[in-house]
Design a protein around this motif. Sequence first.
Motif, PDB file in Angstrom:
ATOM      1  N   PRO A 141       0.812  -1.225   0.000  1.00 22.18           N
ATOM      2  CA  PRO A 141       0.000   0.000   0.000  1.00 22.18           C
ATOM      3  C   PRO A 141       0.843   1.272   0.000  1.00 22.18           C
ATOM      4  O   PRO A 141       0.357   2.334  -0.400  1.00 22.18           O
ATOM      5  CB  PRO A 141      -0.831  -0.122   1.281  1.00 22.18           C
ATOM      6  CG  PRO A 141      -0.071  -1.075   2.146  1.00 22.18           C
ATOM      7  CD  PRO A 141       0.584  -2.032   1.217  1.00 22.18           C
ATOM      8  N   ASP A 142       2.120   1.170   0.412  1.00 28.08           N
ATOM      9  CA  ASP A 142       2.999   2.343   0.390  1.00 28.08           C
ATOM     10  C   ASP A 142       3.213   2.831  -1.038  1.00 28.08           C
ATOM     11  O   ASP A 142       3.246   4.046  -1.307  1.00 28.08           O
ATOM     12  CB  ASP A 142       4.333   2.017   1.058  1.00 28.08           C
ATOM     13  CG  ASP A 142       5.018   0.812   0.426  1.00 28.08           C
ATOM     14  OD1 ASP A 142       4.325  -0.169   0.096  1.00 28.08           O
ATOM     15  OD2 ASP A 142       6.256   0.834   0.254  1.00 28.08           O
ATOM     16  N   LEU A 143       3.383   1.869  -1.978  1.00 23.04           N
ATOM     17  CA  LEU A 143       3.535   2.254  -3.377  1.00 23.04           C
ATOM     18  C   LEU A 143       2.247   2.891  -3.911  1.00 23.04           C
ATOM     19  O   LEU A 143       2.282   3.884  -4.646  1.00 23.04           O
ATOM     20  CB  LEU A 143       3.903   1.038  -4.225  1.00 23.04           C
ATOM     21  CG  LEU A 143       5.272   0.402  -3.966  1.00 23.04           C
ATOM     22  CD1 LEU A 143       5.463  -0.807  -4.883  1.00 23.04           C
ATOM     23  CD2 LEU A 143       6.390   1.404  -4.183  1.00 23.04           C
ATOM     24  N   MET A 144       1.127   2.306  -3.532  1.00 19.58           N
ATOM     25  CA  MET A 144      -0.144   2.829  -4.012  1.00 19.58           C
ATOM     26  C   MET A 144      -0.384   4.252  -3.514  1.00 19.58           C
ATOM     27  O   MET A 144      -0.944   5.094  -4.246  1.00 19.58           O
ATOM     28  CB  MET A 144      -1.295   1.921  -3.566  1.00 19.58           C
ATOM     29  CG  MET A 144      -2.649   2.333  -4.107  1.00 19.58           C
ATOM     30  SD  MET A 144      -2.727   2.249  -5.906  1.00 19.58           S
ATOM     31  CE  MET A 144      -2.906   0.465  -6.108  1.00 19.58           C
ATOM     32  N   GLN A 145       0.070   4.555  -2.316  1.00 22.11           N
ATOM     33  CA  GLN A 145      -0.106   5.913  -1.793  1.00 22.11           C
ATOM     34  C   GLN A 145       0.644   6.924  -2.654  1.00 22.11           C
ATOM     35  O   GLN A 145       0.138   8.020  -2.923  1.00 22.11           O
ATOM     36  CB  GLN A 145       0.376   5.963  -0.342  1.00 22.11           C
ATOM     37  CG  GLN A 145      -0.538   5.232   0.641  1.00 22.11           C
ATOM     38  CD  GLN A 145       0.061   5.124   2.021  1.00 22.11           C
ATOM     39  OE1 GLN A 145       1.187   5.531   2.266  1.00 22.11           O
ATOM     40  NE2 GLN A 145      -0.706   4.551   2.954  1.00 22.11           N
ATOM     41  N   GLU A 146       1.869   6.575  -3.094  1.00 21.32           N
ATOM     42  CA  GLU A 146       2.622   7.472  -3.968  1.00 21.32           C
ATOM     43  C   GLU A 146       1.940   7.602  -5.332  1.00 21.32           C
ATOM     44  O   GLU A 146       1.898   8.688  -5.923  1.00 21.32           O
ATOM     45  CB  GLU A 146       4.048   6.953  -4.136  1.00 21.32           C
ATOM     46  CG  GLU A 146       4.861   6.949  -2.849  1.00 21.32           C
ATOM     47  CD  GLU A 146       6.243   6.381  -3.043  1.00 21.32           C
ATOM     48  OE1 GLU A 146       6.566   5.997  -4.187  1.00 21.32           O
ATOM     49  OE2 GLU A 146       7.006   6.307  -2.063  1.00 21.32           O
ATOM     50  N   CYS A 147       1.417   6.491  -5.833  1.00 26.74           N
ATOM     51  CA  CYS A 147       0.715   6.504  -7.119  1.00 26.74           C
ATOM     52  C   CYS A 147      -0.508   7.421  -7.059  1.00 26.74           C
ATOM     53  O   CYS A 147      -0.735   8.241  -7.953  1.00 26.74           O
ATOM     54  CB  CYS A 147       0.317   5.077  -7.479  1.00 26.74           C
ATOM     55  SG  CYS A 147      -0.496   4.899  -9.074  1.00 26.74           S
ATOM     56  N   ILE A 148      -1.283   7.287  -5.991  1.00 25.35           N
ATOM     57  CA  ILE A 148      -2.485   8.110  -5.828  1.00 25.35           C
ATOM     58  C   ILE A 148      -2.100   9.572  -5.617  1.00 25.35           C
ATOM     59  O   ILE A 148      -2.788  10.487  -6.089  1.00 25.35           O
ATOM     60  CB  ILE A 148      -3.339   7.577  -4.662  1.00 25.35           C
ATOM     61  CG1 ILE A 148      -3.916   6.199  -5.055  1.00 25.35           C
ATOM     62  CG2 ILE A 148      -4.448   8.548  -4.306  1.00 25.35           C
ATOM     63  CD1 ILE A 148      -4.655   5.510  -3.957  1.00 25.35           C
ATOM     64  N   ARG A 149      -0.979   9.807  -4.930  1.00 26.55           N
ATOM     65  CA  ARG A 149      -0.511  11.181  -4.740  1.00 26.55           C
ATOM     66  C   ARG A 149      -0.258  11.846  -6.092  1.00 26.55           C
ATOM     67  O   ARG A 149      -0.567  13.024  -6.287  1.00 26.55           O
ATOM     68  CB  ARG A 149       0.762  11.177  -3.898  1.00 26.55           C
ATOM     69  CG  ARG A 149       1.306  12.572  -3.582  1.00 26.55           C
ATOM     70  CD  ARG A 149       2.508  12.462  -2.667  1.00 26.55           C
ATOM     71  NE  ARG A 149       3.598  11.731  -3.321  1.00 26.55           N
ATOM     72  CZ  ARG A 149       4.654  11.245  -2.666  1.00 26.55           C
ATOM     73  NH1 ARG A 149       4.737  11.365  -1.345  1.00 26.55           N
ATOM     74  NH2 ARG A 149       5.610  10.620  -3.331  1.00 26.55           N
ATOM     75  N   GLY A 150       0.292  11.071  -7.031  1.00 24.62           N
ATOM     76  CA  GLY A 150       0.501  11.599  -8.375  1.00 24.62           C
ATOM     77  C   GLY A 150      -0.800  11.917  -9.075  1.00 24.62           C
ATOM     78  O   GLY A 150      -0.911  12.923  -9.795  1.00 24.62           O
ATOM     79  N   LEU A 151      -1.835  11.094  -8.874  1.00 25.36           N
ATOM     80  CA  LEU A 151      -3.146  11.367  -9.473  1.00 25.36           C
ATOM     81  C   LEU A 151      -3.786  12.598  -8.848  1.00 25.36           C
ATOM     82  O   LEU A 151      -4.457  13.383  -9.535  1.00 25.36           O
ATOM     83  CB  LEU A 151      -4.064  10.154  -9.296  1.00 25.36           C
ATOM     84  CG  LEU A 151      -3.734   8.908 -10.126  1.00 25.36           C
ATOM     85  CD1 LEU A 151      -4.666   7.765  -9.756  1.00 25.36           C
ATOM     86  CD2 LEU A 151      -3.836   9.213 -11.609  1.00 25.36           C
ATOM     87  N   MET A 152      -3.568  12.781  -7.540  1.00 26.09           N
ATOM     88  CA  MET A 152      -4.171  13.916  -6.846  1.00 26.09           C
ATOM     89  C   MET A 152      -3.658  15.255  -7.371  1.00 26.09           C
ATOM     90  O   MET A 152      -4.372  16.255  -7.341  1.00 26.09           O
ATOM     91  CB  MET A 152      -3.885  13.805  -5.340  1.00 26.09           C
ATOM     92  CG  MET A 152      -4.771  12.800  -4.613  1.00 26.09           C
ATOM     93  SD  MET A 152      -6.496  13.343  -4.588  1.00 26.09           S
ATOM     94  CE  MET A 152      -6.369  14.858  -3.621  1.00 26.09           C
TER      95      MET A 152
END
Length: 457
Positions: free
Chosen positions: A165-176
Amino acid sequence: MNIIEVQLPGGEPVVVEWNPKYPLTAKWDRRLREAAGKDEAAVAFTWDDAFLRRTRGLRLDPFRLAWPRPHPLLLAQVDCRGRCAIAKSVLQGLHQEGRIASATDTAGALRILADRMPDRIRQVPEILRLTWAEGSPAYRRTGAAPTPSRTATRISVVINYRDRPDLMQECIRGLMRQALRSELEVLLIDNQSTAESVAAVRAACKSLKGRASVRHFTYAEPFNKSAQDNLGAREASGEVIVFLNNDAEMLDVGCLQTISDWALEPDALAAGPRVLGDGDRLVSNGVFIRRAVGGATPLIRENEAKPLQETIRLSAGVSFCCAAVAKATFERIGPFDEQVFKSQYNDADFWLRGLRLGFSNIYVGSVSCRHEPGQSEARTKEKTAALLVRFCERHVDLADYADIDLDVVKLKAIPEFAERGPRWLMQGARLWRKGRARLVDARRLGVSLVRGVAPST
């Protein structure tokens, strides 16, 4: 900038805008006449570049930059003066039409000819322009980046994940951070994650509330990226599908919208951004295909060379860690191969099928994403090599697309240049290489004598 006319064997002179900062190889005018004598139909001639790259320590090695085949999209962004020769009558005609600013604007004429009559442009492999370094200003984009003709109205982003989930948080941060003119849908494909990881991912997605609709799916079978991407593509409701790795983070606020808009261009197959790794290391500047040499397997690889990285241009492929495809195009090309290329080369197989149908991949160097390869999937050299063999067996026409994008190849010898300055530098590089080779031989000789064995020759 010096204007030089070269009289060709047929009587038609060609014009070269020569920049003293970037000298040409010795006897370049003779090589140009020889090339023209072999092809009287040609009205324009182009050639590649040479530069020096520090490989080990202070060692300088020469490399050839093989330019992509001439295309108006790229030629509108770079200054090609000094690496082309145009027939004088063609220049005069284009100037009279008002298509170029002056009767010596060779770069502008080349751009027009690449659109009007690309079959009358000839490459002269014996000529090279010295740009000194791969970070040369000659490779920077001139002016603003071109813009696509359409705007995507709804974008579907497909993200696969297993735990992390740590990787997904960075991915979502990019979408945000994305500034969008489109509706956004995010489809998350879970592949056998723990309940704790799924809960953490769902919690992270709450930050997208109000900015995107989020849908969750489960793929319960063993890891198969192709099957998971196909599931997301089937469920996507957007006119553009963006395949995004869970360890990829979009850096520029316009990344998602820009690549999605380019994916809607006529005959576009896929559009992808520049990819940067740890420490802003260049990971992907498009994709090149290199023809087989000496019975070796042809090579298809993401380009890590620096030249032209800021441009928008056609490429043999784009990295599918972050790539946009129009849904209509995806349905026409067909899904990813879930049997043979479950992960590696699934994107390359998709590219080749599309290229064969006349589509083009678009590398969008005006925007970037971060992705360090190997974080989300374990790979071995043996598995990769075996898959490449199968890939080449399927796509026997791979070499037909070898000149779509740039390639950088090490030269066996340092070229001779006509100007004195480059001659001195090249001579110094030759002496360094020769001296280093003698030092290595001396060390080998000393080790051999200490061991009491005859040195190898």
